[in-house]
Scaffold this motif. Structure first.
Motif, PDB file in Angstrom:
ATOM      1  N   GLN A  79      -2.768   2.183  -4.152  1.00 53.29           N
ATOM      2  CA  GLN A  79      -2.182   3.518  -4.011  1.00 53.29           C
ATOM      3  C   GLN A  79      -3.207   4.525  -3.467  1.00 53.29           C
ATOM      4  O   GLN A  79      -4.331   4.598  -3.957  1.00 53.29           O
ATOM      5  CB  GLN A  79      -1.639   3.982  -5.375  1.00 53.29           C
ATOM      6  N   VAL A  80      -2.787   5.276  -2.448  1.00 50.70           N
ATOM      7  CA  VAL A  80      -3.674   6.245  -1.790  1.00 50.70           C
ATOM      8  C   VAL A  80      -3.148   7.656  -2.064  1.00 50.70           C
ATOM      9  O   VAL A  80      -1.959   7.924  -1.891  1.00 50.70           O
ATOM     10  CB  VAL A  80      -3.725   5.986  -0.266  1.00 50.70           C
ATOM     11  N   GLN A  81      -4.040   8.526  -2.494  1.00 54.52           N
ATOM     12  CA  GLN A  81      -3.666   9.923  -2.776  1.00 54.52           C
ATOM     13  C   GLN A  81      -3.960  10.781  -1.541  1.00 54.52           C
ATOM     14  O   GLN A  81      -5.075  10.748  -1.016  1.00 54.52           O
ATOM     15  CB  GLN A  81      -4.501  10.410  -3.975  1.00 54.52           C
ATOM     16  N   VAL A  82      -2.965  11.529  -1.077  1.00 56.20           N
ATOM     17  CA  VAL A  82      -3.171  12.435   0.064  1.00 56.20           C
ATOM     18  C   VAL A  82      -4.184  13.507  -0.331  1.00 56.20           C
ATOM     19  O   VAL A  82      -4.161  14.016  -1.449  1.00 56.20           O
ATOM     20  CB  VAL A  82      -1.823  13.090   0.466  1.00 56.20           C
ATOM     21  N   ASN A  83      -5.096  13.839   0.586  1.00 60.57           N
ATOM     22  CA  ASN A  83      -6.093  14.877   0.317  1.00 60.57           C
ATOM     23  C   ASN A  83      -6.274  15.699   1.591  1.00 60.57           C
ATOM     24  O   ASN A  83      -7.007  15.315   2.496  1.00 60.57           O
ATOM     25  CB  ASN A  83      -7.418  14.220  -0.111  1.00 60.57           C
ATOM     26  N   VAL A  84      -5.556  16.820   1.655  1.00 55.63           N
ATOM     27  CA  VAL A  84      -5.543  17.622   2.888  1.00 55.63           C
ATOM     28  C   VAL A  84      -6.932  18.179   3.194  1.00 55.63           C
ATOM     29  O   VAL A  84      -7.350  18.240   4.353  1.00 55.63           O
ATOM     30  CB  VAL A  84      -4.502  18.774   2.775  1.00 55.63           C
ATOM     31  N   LYS A  85      -7.694  18.574   2.135  1.00 52.95           N
ATOM     32  CA  LYS A  85      -9.049  19.124   2.352  1.00 52.95           C
ATOM     33  C   LYS A  85      -9.936  18.110   3.063  1.00 52.95           C
ATOM     34  O   LYS A  85     -10.772  18.460   3.882  1.00 52.95           O
ATOM     35  CB  LYS A  85      -9.686  19.510   1.015  1.00 52.95           C
ATOM     36  N   ILE A 124       0.863  -1.193   0.000  1.00 49.55           N
ATOM     37  CA  ILE A 124       0.000   0.000   0.000  1.00 49.55           C
ATOM     38  C   ILE A 124       0.898   1.242   0.000  1.00 49.55           C
ATOM     39  O   ILE A 124       1.894   1.292   0.716  1.00 49.55           O
ATOM     40  CB  ILE A 124      -0.949   0.033   1.225  1.00 49.55           C
ATOM     41  N   THR A 125       0.545   2.239  -0.801  1.00 51.31           N
ATOM     42  CA  THR A 125       1.340   3.467  -0.838  1.00 51.31           C
ATOM     43  C   THR A 125       0.477   4.670  -0.421  1.00 51.31           C
ATOM     44  O   THR A 125      -0.731   4.653  -0.606  1.00 51.31           O
ATOM     45  CB  THR A 125       1.882   3.760  -2.255  1.00 51.31           C
ATOM     46  N   VAL A 126       1.142   5.678   0.150  1.00 49.67           N
ATOM     47  CA  VAL A 126       0.497   6.975   0.404  1.00 49.67           C
ATOM     48  C   VAL A 126       1.342   8.000  -0.324  1.00 49.67           C
ATOM     49  O   VAL A 126       2.532   8.149  -0.015  1.00 49.67           O
ATOM     50  CB  VAL A 126       0.502   7.368   1.904  1.00 49.67           C
ATOM     51  N   ASP A 157       1.997  -5.625   4.058  1.00 50.75           N
ATOM     52  CA  ASP A 157       3.342  -6.189   4.238  1.00 50.75           C
ATOM     53  C   ASP A 157       4.375  -5.091   3.971  1.00 50.75           C
ATOM     54  O   ASP A 157       5.374  -4.985   4.659  1.00 50.75           O
ATOM     55  CB  ASP A 157       3.575  -7.339   3.243  1.00 50.75           C
ATOM     56  N   ILE A 158       4.101  -4.312   2.916  1.00 47.09           N
ATOM     57  CA  ILE A 158       5.034  -3.249   2.516  1.00 47.09           C
ATOM     58  C   ILE A 158       4.254  -1.937   2.395  1.00 47.09           C
ATOM     59  O   ILE A 158       3.172  -1.901   1.801  1.00 47.09           O
ATOM     60  CB  ILE A 158       5.716  -3.593   1.169  1.00 47.09           C
TER      61      ILE A 158
END
Length: 573
Positions: free
Chosen positions: A368-374, A353-355, A392-393
Motif C-alpha cells: 500500500q502506497v500513501q499519496v504525499n503531495v508535498k 499494489i494500492t495508491v 497484477d492488480i
C-alpha cells in the motif's frame, strides 16, 4: 440462583469442558492465549472460534443455574446506577439492573463473570443488599458502562478541568502546554471518553464544535448526526490541544486547517482515527473519522448482496484485466467494497499494489502506497512508478483527474486489473464521466469491465419495527405491478436496543453493471448515460431504486430511507 453457602469458585473453562462444548486441548490453547494477551476466558474462547456466543450462553446458564440478560435491550435505571460506585462497576464489569419485585432485598446484577464471589460480596456490602447475579456479555457491559457512566465521567473531568483553570487563572497558551502532561489529567480523560463513547455507540464520525458559548459534541451514527454532550466553552482550547498532541499536529497553529491521525485501542479492538481541525468563527472545530480494520475488511456475505448480485460481483472480479469502478457519494461504503474486493483477490500468486489518500486499513500481503503531495507523490506519479513494479492488480483510492484516468486506462489495456472509485450518481453516468475526463469512448468501452454504484440505507431495528399496509401511491414507488395486492411494509418505532432511533446498522444497496460485448459496443459509440442504462437494464441490471425497493419489501429498511436514495440519484416517481 442465590450464590452463598459453600464458597467455591467455579471456573468457566472447566464448565465448558465438562459440558463437552470444548476440548481440554482447546482450553489449554485459550489459557495460553489469555496469559499472553489478557481478557476474560469466555471471550478468548469465543474469539478463537472454539465456541459460538449462543452456545457459551446456553452452557453457562444451564451449568450454573442462572439467567442470561441481553443488556442492550434493557432500559437501565440511572438512579440505581448512581448507587453503585463506579470503581466497582469497572473493576467487576457488573451493572445493577433492578431489585427483585417479589423480594426487594435482592438486587439483580448483570455480570461478565457471575461466578466471581468477591464481586458479589463487594457489591452486596456496598449496597447493603443480597445480590442475584445474571450472566451478560462483556461487550454489552462495556457498552452500557460507556453509555451510562461515560458521560458522567466526561462531565466530571470537564468540571475538574474548569475548576483547575479558574483557580490557577492561567492563559490559553499555558493551558495548552499543561495538556502535554500525565495520562490521568482531566482533559486527557475527557478526550479519551469522547472517542471511546463514539466507538461504543458505533459512530463513524465524532464532531466537536465550538458554538457561541458552549462546545457541542455530536456522533454520526448510521449516517445521522446525534448530539451527545455539551461542555463549557472554556474547555475548547484544552480539548483541541489534547487532540493535536495525540494526532501529531502543531499545537501552536490555530489559524490554519490541520490533519492528523490517531491509533487507539477500545475494548481490545484497534481503531484508526483520522482527525481534521478547521478554524471557525468561534474557534477550532474538530472532526474525527473512526475506522477499524475489521470494519473495512468484511467478508462478501456481510456486504448485503443477494444471491444474484453475488454472482454478478464474482463475475466482475473474475476478469483478468480491465477497470472495475465503485461509485457513490462520500460515506456510501465504497472503501469497504474496495477492500472486500482486494481481500477476495489477495492470493499468494498475485502482486497487488494500492495508491491511497489516506491508507484506510493495512491488509497483510498487499503493498500500500500513501499519496504525499508535498513529496510530489500524487496519484498519477505513484501510478507511473507502480507500473514498473510488475503488478497484477492495482487499486487507486480515487480517480480525481484526467491524468490519473489515462494512466489507469493504459494499465487496464496492457493487461492489469485496476480497481478504483469515482463520485457519480449511477453506474451508467460513471461511463460518461470517464469519457468526460478525456478518455476516448472506444477506449473506455474496451477498458471497463464492471461498474458498481452503491448507497447505504439504515436497517430497521428488528425489535421494534412496526408493520403496516402500503398505500397505492407507495406501491407504485415500490414497483408493485398489481395495486390490488396487499403489501406489508415496516416503519421505524424506537426502543432501548436501537437507542430510540428505530434503526440499527446499515445495509448496502447496489447497482451492478458488468460490461458485456453488447454494452461495450454501445459505450464505444459515445452514447449518453440514458442509452447506456437502457442497454444495461435490458441485460438484467437492477437500478439503485429497484435494489432499495427490494429491501423495503423484505422489511429490512423503510420507505423514507428508500426515498433518500432515489431523490439523490434523480429517479422520478
Amino acid at each position: 440462583m442465590r450464590i452463598s453457602g459453600g464458597r467455591k469458585k467455579i471456573r468457566v473453562g472447566d464448565l465448558l469442558v465438562e459440558a463437552g462444548a470444548i476440548t481440554d486441548e482447546q482450553l489449554q490453547q485459550a489459557l495460553d492465549h489469555q496469559k499472553e494477551n489478557g481478557g476474560r476466558l469466555g471471550n478468548v474462547i469465543m474469539e478463537m472460534g472454539f465456541i459460538s456466543q449462543e452456545l457459551l450462553i446456553t452452557v453457562l446458564t444451564t451449568q450454573m443455574g442462572i439467567d442470561y440478560i441481553e443488556l442492550r435491550s434493557c432500559k437501565l435505571d440511572e438512579e440505581l446506577l448512581k448507587q453503585l460506585p463506579e470503581n466497582l462497576v469497572q473493576k467487576y464489569k457488573a451493572i445493577p439492573i433492578a431489585y427483585d419485585e417479589e423480594n426487594p432485598n435482592i438486587l439483580r446484577v448483570a455480570m461478565a463473570d457471575p461466578m466471581d464471589l468477591n464481586a458479589i460480596d463487594d457489591i452486596g456490602i456496598a449496597l447493603n443488599t443480597q445480590v442475584e447475579p445474571l450472566l451478560a456479555m462483556e461487550d454489552d457491559i462495556d457498552n452500557a458502562i460507556g453509555k451510562y457512566y461515560g458521560n458522567a465521567e466526561a462531565m466530571k473531568a470537564a468540571e475538574q478541568y474548569r475548576q483547575e483553570m479558574e483557580s490557577s487563572r492561567i492563559g490559553d497558551d499555558e493551558a495548552d502546554a499543561l495538556n502535554e502532561d500525565i495520562e490521568n489529567s482531566p482533559v486527557v480523560l475527557l478526550v479519551k471518553q469522547i472517542i471511546e463513547g463514539g466507538v461504543r455507540q458505533r459512530a463513524s464520525d465524532i464532531h466537536i464544535e465550538p458554538l457561541e458559548s458552549s462546545v457541542r459534541v455530536r456522533y454520526r451514527i448510521d449516517g445521522a448526526l446525534r448530539q451527545v454532550m455539551t461542555y463549557d466553552y472554556s474547555l475548547l482550547s484544552a480539548i483541541s490541544a489534547r487532540i493535536k498532541i495525540i494526532g501529531g499536529m502543531d499545537i501552536a497553529e490555530k489559524r490554519k486547517p490541520q490533519d492528523g491521525r490517531i491509533t487507539i485501542m477500545v475494548d481490545r479492538r484497534e481503531f484508526d482515527v483520522r482527525v481534521s481541525i478547521l478554524p471557525t468563527v468561534y474557534g477550532e472545530k474538530t472532526v474525527m473519522r473512526l475506522t477499524s480494520k475489521e470494519g473495512l475488511t468484511k467478508p462478501k456475505s456481510a456486504l448485503g448482496f443477494d444471491e444474484e448480485q453475488l454472482k454478478v460481483f464474482d463475475g466482475i472480479l473474475s476478469n483478468p484485466h480491465g477497470i472495475i469502478l465503485v461509485t457513490g457519494p462520500t460515506g456510501s461504503g465504497k472503501s469497504t467494497t474496495l477492500y472486500t474486493s482486494l481481500s477476495e483477490l489477495n492470493t499468494e500468486d498475485v502482486n497487488i499494489i494500492t495508491v491511497e489518500d489516506p491508507v484506510e486499513a493495512n491488509i497483510d500481503g498487499i503493498n500500500q502506497v500513501q499519496v504525499n503531495v508535498k513529496a510530489e507523490l500524487t496519484f498519477a506519479a505513484a501510478l507511473r512508478s507502480i507500473l514498473r513494479q510488475d503488478p497484477d492488480i492495482i487499486m487507486i483510492g480515487e480517480i480525481r483527474d484526467g491524468e490519473t484516468a489515462k494512466i489507469a486506462v493504459q494499465a487496464a489495456i496492457t493487461g492489469h486489473l485496476v480497481v478504483s472509485t469515482l463520485h457519480t450518481n449511477s453506474a451508467a453516468s460513471t461511463v460518461t464521466r470517464v469519457i468526460d475526463m478525456g478518455i476516448e469512448s472506444y477506449v473506455a468501452g474496451d477498458a471497463l469491465v464492471g461498474v458498481i454504484a452503491q448507497r447505504l440505507v439504515r436497517r430497521l431495528c428488528n425489535s421494534c419495527k412496526a408493520p403496516r399496509l402500503a398505500e397505492d401511491d407507495e406501491k407504485v414507488i415500490l414497483g408493485v405491478k398489481n395495486l390490488d395486492d396487499d403489501v406489508i411494509i415496516y416503519e421505524p418505532v424506537g426502543c432501548p436496543l436501537c437507542g430510540d432511533a428505530g434503526y440499527a446498522g446499515r445495509i448496502g444497496v447496489y447497482e451492478m453493471m458488468p460490461v458485456s460485448k453488447e454494452l461495450q459496443a454501445v459505450i464505444a459509440k459515445g452514447s449518453t448515460a440514458d442509452v447506456i442504462e437502457k442497454q444495461a437494464l435490458s441485460e438484467g441490471m437492477l437500478t439503485l431504486k429497484m435494489g432499495a425497493a427490494k429491501h423495503v419489501l423484505n422489511g429490512i429498511t423503510s420507505l423514507s430511507e428508500m426515498k433518500k436514495i432515489t431523490y439523490e440519484t434523480g429517479d422520478e416517481y
